[in-house]
Design an enzyme around this catalytic site. Sequence first.
Site, PDB file in Angstrom:
ATOM      1  N   SER A 152      55.514  29.250  17.559  1.00 44.78           N
ATOM      2  CA  SER A 152      56.339  29.820  18.621  1.00 44.78           C
ATOM      3  C   SER A 152      57.806  29.594  18.265  1.00 44.78           C
ATOM      4  O   SER A 152      58.132  28.714  17.455  1.00 44.78           O
ATOM      5  CB  SER A 152      56.021  29.136  19.948  1.00 44.78           C
ATOM      6  OG  SER A 152      56.964  29.464  20.956  1.00 44.78           O
ATOM      7  N   TYR A 187      54.380  22.291  26.066  1.00 42.97           N
ATOM      8  CA  TYR A 187      54.192  23.423  25.158  1.00 42.97           C
ATOM      9  C   TYR A 187      55.103  23.278  23.937  1.00 42.97           C
ATOM     10  O   TYR A 187      54.696  23.496  22.793  1.00 42.97           O
ATOM     11  CB  TYR A 187      54.497  24.718  25.910  1.00 42.97           C
ATOM     12  CG  TYR A 187      54.179  25.989  25.154  1.00 42.97           C
ATOM     13  CD1 TYR A 187      52.934  26.593  25.276  1.00 42.97           C
ATOM     14  CD2 TYR A 187      55.130  26.596  24.336  1.00 42.97           C
ATOM     15  CE1 TYR A 187      52.638  27.770  24.593  1.00 42.97           C
ATOM     16  CE2 TYR A 187      54.851  27.773  23.660  1.00 42.97           C
ATOM     17  CZ  TYR A 187      53.602  28.354  23.794  1.00 42.97           C
ATOM     18  OH  TYR A 187      53.313  29.516  23.112  1.00 42.97           O
TER      19      TYR A 187
END
Length: 276
Positions: A156, A169
């Site tokens: 990501s 996350y």
Amino acid sequence: MSGGRLDGKRVLITGAARGIGRACALRFAQEGADIGLLDIGRDVATVPYPGARPAQLEETRAAVTALGRRAVAYAADVTDQASLDRAVADLTATWGGIDVLVAAAGIDSWGNAWEIGEAEWQSMLDVNLGGVWRAAKAVAPTMLRQKSGAMVFVGSVLSHRANRQFAHYTAAKHGVLGLTRAFALELAPSMIRVNSVDPTVVRTDMVMNQAYLDRLGGHAGTTEEEARQYYLGWNTLPVPWLEPVDVANAALFLASDEARFITGVALPVDLGALLK
């Protein structure tokens, strides 16, 4: 099918029922690969939106076979090493080996760093980081025997930066970057390449669900158009989000012989988000 960039390659994809995983399955099949498809196929208790369903995994399998490629689907949990090992053992026995791994399984939830619960923290790390590690562990022995292979981990932009309300996350995706480099270093002597593809926001069920939209907009009933306007300010290019196929195309490049001398690299597909 002939002339594809992955002709005859045997590929294993986690999180294959929908989103980035499904897009990778279809793009790779279009380029000549046979696909093993893994997904948990149920809700995750700490995730505030519906999980994939077995019917969606079957839709992916059917779509791959419609492209003329072999496909096998497994209900497997990336937090359970044994379930991954069983799928890999079956696929290896059936096809004789695995050439490519795409570790795309992932979940999302949110909250201030000091308010995230223990269960939310642990499941995020177990799926988004531990799931990549376990998938790579499961396929590494086969690739080591072959002395060849390619792994692509889905990271990501939050592998490289932070964002409010996503501490768990962010920590998991930073870990994926570390795993990419560690696996690449250790597997390189056997000509096994390991890279990650690191997208900005992707238009998947993980983002385009009402719970996530409401968090983003700060009110119930937040619309996709409101989200679009928000993300236009997140990215540098004037595009709000990626489509799953955009990430799949980057993963395809990293899995192909075009990238045969690339390893240990994190490839941002980020619409310039890392420039801000």
